[in-house]
Design an enzyme around this catalytic site. Structure first.
Site, PDB file in Angstrom:
ATOM      1  N   SER A 206       0.640  -1.260  -0.274  1.00  0.00           N
ATOM      2  CA  SER A 206      -0.368  -0.462  -0.141  1.00  0.00           C
ATOM      3  C   SER A 206       1.062   1.052  -0.181  1.00  0.00           C
ATOM      4  O   SER A 206       1.351   0.859  -1.392  1.00  0.00           O
ATOM      5  CB  SER A 206      -0.821  -0.309   1.418  1.00  0.00           C
ATOM      6  OG  SER A 206      -2.162   0.891   1.145  1.00  0.00           O
TER       7      SER A 206
ATOM      8  N   ASP B 176      -5.750  -3.816  -2.191  1.00  0.00           N
ATOM      9  CA  ASP B 176      -4.785  -3.383  -1.227  1.00  0.00           C
ATOM     10  C   ASP B 176      -3.961  -4.672  -0.246  1.00  0.00           C
ATOM     11  O   ASP B 176      -4.977  -5.577  -0.003  1.00  0.00           O
ATOM     12  CB  ASP B 176      -5.637  -2.670  -0.036  1.00  0.00           C
ATOM     13  CG  ASP B 176      -5.059  -1.537   0.245  1.00  0.00           C
ATOM     14  OD1 ASP B 176      -3.420  -1.951   0.755  1.00  0.00           O
ATOM     15  OD2 ASP B 176      -4.874  -0.304   0.493  1.00  0.00           O
TER      16      ASP B 176
END
Length: 295
Positions: A58, A200
């Protein structure tokens, strides 16, 4: 461990004498804190790019890619102070509730992340075409996989819930890998890459420290230490690697940094203060990191 403050599920393929730098996720504010930590360590003379592998998730994928592609830690830090690299990430109450309903709907970690993937695929979000330019802007000059650094980017298959670590040896471009790693479920659309959809990489483990399995020395910088749901924390993952013989230093925000960061990890106004707090924390930790890195 020092805690300061089959492709279905992969593990690291490390060198028992090697070093790994792990950079976790934490939204714009957590990313700002992380740039401060990286800059503070660099200012103390610690060459983190001497690591045998850099593992990014991320926000950690963004700044790990930029670092590996030649941007100095100091430049990333100063851009936070200037409030450059802004990410508009408005999250509504309804989105938060849908995220929590999916993540907390099972006591099993794998089922939890599968629920989150299904929710992300069904959510009404901006089109991917609107998100890709944001990723490209955040990556700045990191336009291709670095040739001198083994960079790995974590993302989760939205359909299966399994983790993938992209690298230069695969068919996924660096921009695609980072977009996949940053595809916040329900807020941003699942990212398309290699014929699949991705969410994610921090949806289950915020830093994916387990990907450093096999490396002798591990520095993990985790702006957030746990994801919502029945998932392993950064501390748990670090303890597992330590039990296997690794020397590991886990750096997460201290009390001062948490106060500077606040509760909203997307609050743009918090980024300069978070970055400064990260730098101060790294300065205090420099000796411990140096001992780990030079063993």
């Amino acid at each position: 461990m020092s805690d300061v403050s089959n492709k279905s599920e992969i593990s690291g393929k490390g060198d028992r004498d090697g070093t790994a730098l792990v950079l976790g996720g934490g939204g714009p504010v957590g990313g700002a804190w992380m740039t401060g930590v990286l800059a503070g360590l660099a200012d103390a003379g610690i060459d983190l790019l001497s690591a045998d592998v850099v593992i990014g998730t991320s926000a950690g994928a963004i700044y790990g890619a930029r670092l590996a592609c030649g941007e100095s830690a100091r430049e990333s830090y100063e851009r936070q102070l200037a409030r450059a690299d802004r990410i508009d990430l408005p999250v509504t109450t309804a989105q938060t509730l849908r995220f929590l309903w999916a993540a907390l709907g099972s006591r099993d970690s794998q089922r939890s992340v599968q629920r989150l993937g299904r929710a992300a695929l069904a959510a009404r979000t901006p089109p991917e075409a609107d998100v890709r330019p944001t990723i490209a802007t955040l990556l700045r000059d990191a336009t291709a996989w670095p040739g001198d650094t083994d960079l790995r980017i974590a993302a989760i298959d939205a359909h299966t819930g399994f983790l993938e670590a992209f690298d230069a040896a695969g068919q996924v471009t660096l921009a695609e890998a980072v977009a996949a790693s940053c595809a916040v479920p329900i807020v941003w659309p699942p990212a398309s890459a290699a014929g699949r959809r991705w969410i994610d990489g921090g949806s289950r483990a915020t830093a994916n420290i387990h990907l450093a399995r096999g490396y002798r020395r591990v520095l993990a910088i985790a702006p957030l230490t746990s994801a919502p749901g029945p998932h392993p924390s950064a501390q748990q993952q670090a303890a597992e690697l330590e039990a296997e013989g690794a020397d590991i230093l886990l750096v997460s925000p201290d009390r001062t940094a948490r106060r500077a960061m606040g509760r909203n990890m997307a609050a743009d106004t918090r980024r300069p203060g978070a970055a400064r707090a990260g730098h101060a924390q790294a300065t205090a930790l420099a000796d411990a990191v140096s001992r780990l890195w030079k063993v």
